[in-house]
Design an enzyme around this catalytic site. Structure first.
Site, PDB file in Angstrom:
ATOM      1  N   ARG A 136       0.870  -1.187   0.000  1.00  0.00           N
ATOM      2  CA  ARG A 136       0.000   0.000   0.000  1.00  0.00           C
ATOM      3  C   ARG A 136       0.898   1.225   0.000  1.00  0.00           C
ATOM      4  O   ARG A 136       1.318   1.696   1.052  1.00  0.00           O
ATOM      5  CB  ARG A 136      -0.886  -0.027   1.239  1.00  0.00           C
ATOM      6  CG  ARG A 136      -1.905   1.072   1.289  1.00  0.00           C
ATOM      7  CD  ARG A 136      -2.812   0.869   2.513  1.00  0.00           C
ATOM      8  NE  ARG A 136      -3.861   1.847   2.542  1.00  0.00           N
ATOM      9  CZ  ARG A 136      -3.843   2.932   3.307  1.00  0.00           C
ATOM     10  NH1 ARG A 136      -2.820   3.165   4.106  1.00  0.00           N
ATOM     11  NH2 ARG A 136      -4.842   3.777   3.275  1.00  0.00           N
ATOM     12  N   SER A 155     -11.645  -3.641   1.688  1.00  0.00           N
ATOM     13  CA  SER A 155     -11.728  -3.018   3.007  1.00  0.00           C
ATOM     14  C   SER A 155     -13.170  -2.633   3.289  1.00  0.00           C
ATOM     15  O   SER A 155     -13.924  -2.292   2.374  1.00  0.00           O
ATOM     16  CB  SER A 155     -10.867  -1.753   3.054  1.00  0.00           C
ATOM     17  OG  SER A 155      -9.502  -2.084   3.022  1.00  0.00           O
ATOM     18  N   LYS A 168      -8.108   7.284  12.823  1.00  0.00           N
ATOM     19  CA  LYS A 168      -8.942   6.363  12.045  1.00  0.00           C
ATOM     20  C   LYS A 168     -10.401   6.342  12.487  1.00  0.00           C
ATOM     21  O   LYS A 168     -11.151   5.462  12.103  1.00  0.00           O
ATOM     22  CB  LYS A 168      -8.379   4.935  12.096  1.00  0.00           C
ATOM     23  CG  LYS A 168      -7.033   4.812  11.422  1.00  0.00           C
ATOM     24  CD  LYS A 168      -7.141   5.089   9.955  1.00  0.00           C
ATOM     25  CE  LYS A 168      -5.812   4.928   9.262  1.00  0.00           C
ATOM     26  NZ  LYS A 168      -5.864   5.238   7.855  1.00  0.00           N
TER      27      LYS A 168
END
Length: 185
Positions: free
Chosen positions: A25, A94, A121
């Protein structure tokens, strides 16, 4: 982080073959550099018995010979990615809610996050979200977000098939030991 392939090789050292998957990523890399890194990681992952998934770039996953792709929640549908990849390739997605996880049920794996608190997050979903998602996700259910070895065991008891970790591995003094502990082998 320096030499990513070498860091991944160190983290994979000692992990039982077939127990670890690596997700590449790197949002800031252009296609050429991402492809080169993916190819280098294929060269590290294969001998270690680890799978490599490329985040959000089906083209790079194909060109580098990766084992599959991992799509963001708002990414292309898993069925579209599957149609582009070689037969047997892994498609992961995800999700950030139980409903989101259920909606991506056509994937091989659904990564649900954040389960525990992670800076920046948003509020954690908690292990109850894993229990709720377990009955609604056809593929493997993976817990991410604030995972530690103790929490990995808790996530598995709540219905997760696996855990994913970033900070627990990369900030560990011994990444290989951290991976082995998270795998629980």
């Amino acid at each position: 982080m320096g030499d990513v392939p070498a860091a991944v090789a160190r983290a994979l050292a000692g992990a039982p073959p077939g127990t670890v998957w690596v997700q590449l990523r790197e949002k800031d890399l252009g296609g050429r550099d991402l492809h080169a890194l993916a190819e280098a990681l294929v060269g590290v992952c294969r001998p270690a018995g680890a799978k490599l998934l490329v985040n959000d770039r089906v083209d790079v996953a194909l060109a580098a010979g990766a084992d599959g792709v991992h799509l963001p929640e708002d990414g292309v549908p898993a069925a579209v990615a599957r149609g582009l990849l070689r037969p047997g390739a892994i498609v992961g997605v995800s999700a950030h809610s139980v409903d989101g996880a259920a909606a991506r049920g056509d994937a091989d794996l659904v990564l649900l996050a954040p389960i525990w608190e992670v800076p920046g997050k948003g509020p954690p979903l908690g292990v109850e979200a894993l229990r709720a998602a377990r009955g609604r996700v056809r593929g493997a259910l993976v817990a991410l977000g604030g995972v530690t070895p103790a929490r990995a065991a808790e996530a598995r008891l709540a219905g997760a098939d696996a855990v994913a970790a970033i900070r627990a591995v990369w900030s560990a003094a011994d990444p290989a030991a951290a991976v082995t502990e998270l795998v629980g082998e």
